[in-house]
Design a protein around this motif. Structure first.
Motif, PDB file in Angstrom:
ATOM      1  N   ILE A 224       0.837  -1.203   0.000  1.00 59.52           N
ATOM      2  CA  ILE A 224       0.000   0.000   0.000  1.00 59.52           C
ATOM      3  C   ILE A 224       0.868   1.246   0.000  1.00 59.52           C
ATOM      4  O   ILE A 224       0.563   2.227  -0.692  1.00 59.52           O
ATOM      5  CB  ILE A 224      -0.945  -0.021   1.223  1.00 59.52           C
ATOM      6  CG1 ILE A 224      -1.996  -1.107   1.049  1.00 59.52           C
ATOM      7  CG2 ILE A 224      -1.606   1.344   1.426  1.00 59.52           C
ATOM      8  CD1 ILE A 224      -2.875  -1.322   2.264  1.00 59.52           C
ATOM      9  N   THR A 225       1.972   1.220   0.750  1.00 58.85           N
ATOM     10  CA  THR A 225       2.848   2.390   0.807  1.00 58.85           C
ATOM     11  C   THR A 225       3.534   2.639  -0.529  1.00 58.85           C
ATOM     12  O   THR A 225       3.549   3.775  -1.037  1.00 58.85           O
ATOM     13  CB  THR A 225       3.900   2.214   1.916  1.00 58.85           C
ATOM     14  OG1 THR A 225       3.242   2.040   3.180  1.00 58.85           O
ATOM     15  CG2 THR A 225       4.820   3.424   1.992  1.00 58.85           C
ATOM     16  N   VAL A 226       4.108   1.600  -1.127  1.00 59.33           N
ATOM     17  CA  VAL A 226       4.860   1.764  -2.372  1.00 59.33           C
ATOM     18  C   VAL A 226       3.929   2.123  -3.535  1.00 59.33           C
ATOM     19  O   VAL A 226       4.134   3.124  -4.236  1.00 59.33           O
ATOM     20  CB  VAL A 226       5.660   0.482  -2.692  1.00 59.33           C
ATOM     21  CG1 VAL A 226       6.309   0.587  -4.067  1.00 59.33           C
ATOM     22  CG2 VAL A 226       6.722   0.249  -1.625  1.00 59.33           C
ATOM     23  N   VAL A 227       2.899   1.309  -3.750  1.00 54.67           N
ATOM     24  CA  VAL A 227       1.982   1.553  -4.868  1.00 54.67           C
ATOM     25  C   VAL A 227       1.196   2.844  -4.652  1.00 54.67           C
ATOM     26  O   VAL A 227       1.032   3.655  -5.578  1.00 54.67           O
ATOM     27  CB  VAL A 227       1.031   0.359  -5.052  1.00 54.67           C
ATOM     28  CG1 VAL A 227       0.016   0.635  -6.155  1.00 54.67           C
ATOM     29  CG2 VAL A 227       1.819  -0.903  -5.373  1.00 54.67           C
ATOM     30  N   GLY A 228       0.711   3.049  -3.436  1.00 52.65           N
ATOM     31  CA  GLY A 228      -0.057   4.252  -3.147  1.00 52.65           C
ATOM     32  C   GLY A 228       0.756   5.520  -3.310  1.00 52.65           C
ATOM     33  O   GLY A 228       0.276   6.512  -3.873  1.00 52.65           O
ATOM     34  N   THR A 229       2.002   5.504  -2.833  1.00 57.47           N
ATOM     35  CA  THR A 229       2.859   6.682  -2.971  1.00 57.47           C
ATOM     36  C   THR A 229       3.185   6.952  -4.433  1.00 57.47           C
ATOM     37  O   THR A 229       3.229   8.106  -4.871  1.00 57.47           O
ATOM     38  CB  THR A 229       4.157   6.495  -2.161  1.00 57.47           C
ATOM     39  OG1 THR A 229       3.833   6.261  -0.792  1.00 57.47           O
ATOM     40  CG2 THR A 229       5.031   7.734  -2.251  1.00 57.47           C
ATOM     41  N   ALA A 230       3.422   5.893  -5.221  1.00 56.31           N
ATOM     42  CA  ALA A 230       3.691   6.070  -6.648  1.00 56.31           C
ATOM     43  C   ALA A 230       2.501   6.717  -7.355  1.00 56.31           C
ATOM     44  O   ALA A 230       2.667   7.626  -8.183  1.00 56.31           O
ATOM     45  CB  ALA A 230       4.019   4.722  -7.292  1.00 56.31           C
ATOM     46  N   ILE A 231       1.287   6.272  -7.028  1.00 56.78           N
ATOM     47  CA  ILE A 231       0.086   6.879  -7.620  1.00 56.78           C
ATOM     48  C   ILE A 231      -0.064   8.320  -7.146  1.00 56.78           C
ATOM     49  O   ILE A 231      -0.421   9.217  -7.924  1.00 56.78           O
ATOM     50  CB  ILE A 231      -1.155   6.042  -7.261  1.00 56.78           C
ATOM     51  CG1 ILE A 231      -1.079   4.677  -7.959  1.00 56.78           C
ATOM     52  CG2 ILE A 231      -2.437   6.770  -7.659  1.00 56.78           C
ATOM     53  CD1 ILE A 231      -2.192   3.732  -7.585  1.00 56.78           C
TER      54      ILE A 231
ATOM     55  N   LEU B 155      -0.105  11.420  -9.888  1.00 59.99           N
ATOM     56  CA  LEU B 155      -1.276  12.284 -10.028  1.00 59.99           C
ATOM     57  C   LEU B 155      -1.001  13.700  -9.536  1.00 59.99           C
ATOM     58  O   LEU B 155      -1.446  14.680 -10.159  1.00 59.99           O
ATOM     59  CB  LEU B 155      -2.464  11.679  -9.274  1.00 59.99           C
ATOM     60  CG  LEU B 155      -2.984  10.333  -9.785  1.00 59.99           C
ATOM     61  CD1 LEU B 155      -4.151   9.853  -8.941  1.00 59.99           C
ATOM     62  CD2 LEU B 155      -3.404  10.430 -11.243  1.00 59.99           C
ATOM     63  N   THR B 156      -0.276  13.824  -8.433  1.00 58.57           N
ATOM     64  CA  THR B 156      -0.019  15.153  -7.872  1.00 58.57           C
ATOM     65  C   THR B 156       0.871  15.973  -8.782  1.00 58.57           C
ATOM     66  O   THR B 156       0.594  17.154  -9.041  1.00 58.57           O
ATOM     67  CB  THR B 156       0.617  15.026  -6.476  1.00 58.57           C
ATOM     68  OG1 THR B 156      -0.245  14.274  -5.615  1.00 58.57           O
ATOM     69  CG2 THR B 156       0.854  16.403  -5.859  1.00 58.57           C
ATOM     70  N   THR B 157       1.946  15.376  -9.276  1.00 56.55           N
ATOM     71  CA  THR B 157       2.851  16.123 -10.166  1.00 56.55           C
ATOM     72  C   THR B 157       2.193  16.450 -11.503  1.00 56.55           C
ATOM     73  O   THR B 157       2.383  17.543 -12.043  1.00 56.55           O
ATOM     74  CB  THR B 157       4.143  15.328 -10.400  1.00 56.55           C
ATOM     75  OG1 THR B 157       3.822  14.005 -10.867  1.00 56.55           O
ATOM     76  CG2 THR B 157       4.961  15.227  -9.127  1.00 56.55           C
ATOM     77  N   SER B 158       1.414  15.517 -12.030  1.00 58.49           N
ATOM     78  CA  SER B 158       0.726  15.774 -13.294  1.00 58.49           C
ATOM     79  C   SER B 158      -0.275  16.916 -13.149  1.00 58.49           C
ATOM     80  O   SER B 158      -0.337  17.820 -13.991  1.00 58.49           O
ATOM     81  CB  SER B 158       0.010  14.506 -13.779  1.00 58.49           C
ATOM     82  OG  SER B 158       0.920  13.443 -13.967  1.00 58.49           O
ATOM     83  N   ALA B 159      -1.052  16.870 -12.068  1.00 61.24           N
ATOM     84  CA  ALA B 159      -2.028  17.938 -11.840  1.00 61.24           C
ATOM     85  C   ALA B 159      -1.345  19.274 -11.586  1.00 61.24           C
ATOM     86  O   ALA B 159      -1.796  20.320 -12.073  1.00 61.24           O
ATOM     87  CB  ALA B 159      -2.928  17.570 -10.659  1.00 61.24           C
ATOM     88  N   ALA B 160      -0.239  19.259 -10.834  1.00 62.97           N
ATOM     89  CA  ALA B 160       0.486  20.498 -10.555  1.00 62.97           C
ATOM     90  C   ALA B 160       1.041  21.099 -11.835  1.00 62.97           C
ATOM     91  O   ALA B 160       0.989  22.323 -12.037  1.00 62.97           O
ATOM     92  CB  ALA B 160       1.613  20.231  -9.562  1.00 62.97           C
TER      93      ALA B 160
ATOM     94  N   THR C 236      -7.255   8.132  -1.174  1.00 61.87           N
ATOM     95  CA  THR C 236      -6.356   9.239  -0.806  1.00 61.87           C
ATOM     96  C   THR C 236      -5.304   9.428  -1.904  1.00 61.87           C
ATOM     97  O   THR C 236      -4.116   9.560  -1.620  1.00 61.87           O
ATOM     98  CB  THR C 236      -5.672   8.952   0.543  1.00 61.87           C
ATOM     99  OG1 THR C 236      -5.042   7.660   0.491  1.00 61.87           O
ATOM    100  CG2 THR C 236      -6.665   8.976   1.684  1.00 61.87           C
ATOM    101  N   SER C 237      -5.755   9.471  -3.145  1.00 62.56           N
ATOM    102  CA  SER C 237      -4.821   9.548  -4.265  1.00 62.56           C
ATOM    103  C   SER C 237      -4.136  10.900  -4.370  1.00 62.56           C
ATOM    104  O   SER C 237      -2.975  10.983  -4.771  1.00 62.56           O
ATOM    105  CB  SER C 237      -5.545   9.233  -5.577  1.00 62.56           C
ATOM    106  OG  SER C 237      -6.009   7.903  -5.574  1.00 62.56           O
ATOM    107  N   VAL C 238      -4.836  11.972  -4.033  1.00 58.61           N
ATOM    108  CA  VAL C 238      -4.276  13.318  -4.147  1.00 58.61           C
ATOM    109  C   VAL C 238      -4.617  14.105  -2.897  1.00 58.61           C
ATOM    110  O   VAL C 238      -5.772  14.141  -2.468  1.00 58.61           O
ATOM    111  CB  VAL C 238      -4.806  14.065  -5.389  1.00 58.61           C
ATOM    112  CG1 VAL C 238      -4.257  15.488  -5.434  1.00 58.61           C
ATOM    113  CG2 VAL C 238      -4.443  13.326  -6.662  1.00 58.61           C
TER     114      VAL C 238
END
Length: 295
Positions: A80-87, A91-96, A147-149
Motif C-alpha cells: 500500500i505504501t509503495v503503490v499508493g505513494t507512486a500513484i 497524479l499530484t505532479t501531473s495535476a500540478a 487518498t490519491s491526491v
C-alpha cells in the motif's frame, strides 16, 4: 582564502539548544530499541534514559514474528505504501504541472474547487458508500485510491514547478518537446527536491494509515501492520498478538514484560519508514537550477 571565524556566543547557545532538542527525540527512540532487546526479567527496571539493553534477548521479536498475521500485514503495508505513494506522486505532479500552465481555461474555478474540497471534507459516510458501490470493500485498492491526491501537497508541488523559470519551458517548446517530455526530462529533474519532500510526506501517511484500513479492509489477512500493532500497543489487546502462540508455554509467557514487547512492536513499525529518509535526503541539493538560465 578567508579564515573561518570563531563561533559567537549566540551561535554556541543555538547549537546547544539544537543538540538538546535532538536528544529529546533521539533518547526515547534509543530507549525503546534498548528495551526491545533487553532480558524480559530485567527490562521492567530500565529507566527512561537508558539506551543500552539490560542483558540481551530477542524473545520479544520471536513472539511478534511468530504470529502468522504479522508478515502478511507487513507485506500489505509495504504494498500500500509503495503503490499508493507512486500513484500519489504521478497524479499530484501531473495535476500540478497542468495547473501552472498560463493558458489553462477555468484555472481560477478549478483552484477554488480544490481549495473548498481541502477545507470542507465531505466526510467518511459518503466516502464509504462510494467505496462500497465500487466494490472495493476488502480490497487494498480501497485504501490506495481514496487518498490519491492531497490538495495541500498539490499546492506545494505547484510552487516548486512555478520556481522553474518560464524561459526553460519556452526553450523546450522551441526544441519540439511535448508536455510528457517536459515533465519527465526537464521539470522532474529541476524540482526533484520538492518531489522528494512530497514523496516522504505521502509515504509516511501511507505507512501510518490505520483508520481507513480498519474500516475498508475487513479481513485480518488483508489489513495493514498498523491495525494489528495498534490493537496491542494502544488498545492493550494482547490476545491479537500472542494469544495463538505455541513457541512458549504459559509459565514463560507469564514472565514476559509487555512493556518491552510493545517496544519491539514499535520498532518493527517504524524501522521500514526510517529507511526511507536516507534515500530522500540525497535529493535535497542546493542551487539545483543554478546555470540553467543565462540572462
Amino acid at each position: 582564502m578567508k579564515k573561518r571565524g570563531r563561533f559567537t556566543l549566540g551561535q554556541l547557545l543555538l547549537s546547544a539548544v539544537m543538540v538538546l532538542l535532538a536528544l529529546t527525540m533521539l533518547i526515547p527512540m534509543l530507549n525503546i530499541l534498548a528495551k526491545s532487546f533487553s532480558d524480559p526479567a530485567l527490562s521492567p527496571s530500565m529507566s527512561g534514559l537508558r539506551v543500552i539493553p539490560v542483558g540481551f534477548s530477542t524473545v520479544n521479536y520471536d513472539i511478534v514474528f511468530s504470529n502468522k498475521v504479522i508478515l502478511p500485514t507487513l507485506w500489505n503495508s509495504i504494498f500500500i505504501t509503495v503503490v499508493g505513494t507512486a500513484i500519489n506522486i504521478l497524479l499530484t505532479t501531473s495535476a500540478a504541472y497542468v495547473l501552472i500552465q498560463p493558458g489553462l481555461m477555468f484555472k481560477k474555478i478549478i483552484m477554488t474547487f480544490l481549495i473548498v474540497m481541502m477545507l470542507f471534507d465531505p466526510g467518511l459516510v459518503p466516502e464509504y458508500l462510494l467505496v462500497k458501490q465500487l466494490g472495493l470493500i476488502g480490497s487494498q485498492w480501497s485504501v490506495i485510491l481514496v487518498t490519491s491526491v492531497n490538495v495541500y501537497y498539490l499546492i506545494i508541488m505547484m510552487r516548486y514547478f512555478q520556481a522553474v523559470p518560464m524561459d526553460i519551458y519556452e526553450a523546450a517548446r522551441i526544441d519540439g518537446a511535448g508536455h510528457v517530455r517536459m515533465i519527465f526530462s526537464m521539470v522532474f529533474p529541476l524540482a526533484k527536491s520538492g518531489i522528494a519532500t512530497i514523496t516522504m510526506f505521502y509515504a509516511v501517511v501511507r505507512w501510518n494509515e490505520y483508520f481507513k484500513a480498519s474500516i475498508y479492509l475487513t479481513e485480518k489477512a488483508k489489513t495493514t501492520l498498523q491495525v494489528i500493532l495498534r490493537q496491542f500497543v494502544v488498545l492493550g489487546d494482547t490476545v491479537s498478538l500472542i494469544g495463538a502462540q505455541n513457541i512458549m508455554d504459559y509459565n514463560e509467557l507469564a514472565r514476559i514484560d509487555y512493556g518491552a514487547l510493545k517496544a519491539a512492536t514499535i520498532v518493527i513499525a517504524i524501522v521500514p519508514i526510517l529507511l526511507l529518509y536516507p534515500i530522500v535526503l540525497k535529493f535535497y541539493t542546493r542551487d539545483v537550477m543554478a546555470g540553467s538560465v543565462k540572462e
